[in-house]
Design an enzyme around this catalytic site. Sequence first.
Site, PDB file in Angstrom:
ATOM      1  NE  ARG A  13      -2.315  -0.768   3.772  1.00  0.00           N
ATOM      2  CZ  ARG A  13      -2.309   0.141   4.887  1.00  0.00           C
ATOM      3  NH1 ARG A  13      -2.759   1.188   4.698  1.00  0.00           N
ATOM      4  NH2 ARG A  13      -1.899  -0.233   6.020  1.00  0.00           N
ATOM      5  CE1 TYR A 153       5.313   7.915  11.626  1.00  0.00           C
ATOM      6  CE2 TYR A 153       5.202  10.475  11.428  1.00  0.00           C
ATOM      7  CZ  TYR A 153       5.372   9.153  10.856  1.00  0.00           C
ATOM      8  OH  TYR A 153       5.643   9.257   9.471  1.00  0.00           O
ATOM      9  CB  ALA A 155       9.991   9.615  19.676  1.00  0.00           C
TER      10      ALA A 155
END
Length: 294
Positions: A13, A153, A155
């Site tokens: 995807r 996220y 981090a």
Amino acid sequence: MNPRSVVVTGAGRGIGRAITLELAHAGFDVIGTVRSEDRGEALRAEVAGTGAAVRTVLLDVADPTSCVQAFTRIAGMTGGGPWAVVNNAGFAQPGAVEDVDDEQVRQQLETNLVAPARIARLVLPAMRDRRAGRIVNVSSIAGRVSLPMLGWYCASKRGLESVTDALRMETEPFGVKVSLVEPGSYGTGIWEAGADLLPDEHASAYGDQYAAAGEVLRGVRNLPGPRPVAQAVHKALTARRPQPRYLVGGGARSTAVLDAVAPTAASDRVKQLATGLRTAPPRVTRALARLRGR
Ligand SMILES: NC(=O)c1ccc[n+]([C@@H]2O[C@H](COP(=O)([O-])OP(=O)(O)OC[C@H]3O[C@@H](n4cnc5c(N)ncnc54)[C@H](OP(=O)(O)O)[C@@H]3O)[C@@H](O)[C@H]2O)c1
């Protein structure tokens, strides 16, 4: 080893799919990793429909056993290991730092940070022996600029950037070239999926922001498609001297520059306004309304 074999993780995807199509059409022997047989079949059919080919392997990057099994299989498919790996699989765990629990933190770091390093360990011995190989880690502008409500996220991507910088310097003497690709926002499933991971707005002190963020994330429709990210990965794989970093998109480039030059207090304020943690002073709101009315 096929000198053009490339593994792309999370190939079914979004950005991974765009990278797979880009590289398959450029003549690479692409092995796309997916988490289900159905996704693999759909990807193979889609690429075949465009006149190219891809092979697929099952892999959950957050599962160490799955990583060992997949890369053992890939070593067999490529005559000893792939020439290159693109660590793309990832997701965004949203939520205020106060609301994201340890298990969610571990899953975020495991997928976006620990897994690319584990995969590097699995492919590097063969790359070092051959004195040739490339690793491209898909980070984000969030690896440079931290945003409220996306702290873990950011981090994970900041950590990925640190580890990738060290890896690049360590492997360069062995002929292995390592790059980071840092996209801005592109239209894939990541933001809608992120909306589903938002903490319960009714059980949080940040509920108002979550309600607003959920609406924004579910409504993200006008973002550009991810082909520029795929083209940057292609460059990182084909340049004689690949860059350490490829910032992708005008938004990512201007954000990086503004964040680097603006005083922290000012950039904090802008990010708080953008995420609804603060409201603009009335005179700014009135000025914006006047501008919109024109
Ligand atoms: N889209 C953006 O705006 C943007 C911006 C900057 C950086 N990025 C980064 O680009 C990468 C791809 O994101 P995307 O936007 O293409 O998101 P996406 O459309 O949600 O696709 C994510 C891909 O990662 C796979 N994946 C997630 N967790 C996995 C796991 N544990 N094991 C194996 N595969 C896993 C998914 O597989 P399934 O199909 O099985 O779920 C899917 O193929 C991520 O690293 C993301 O942080 C995206």
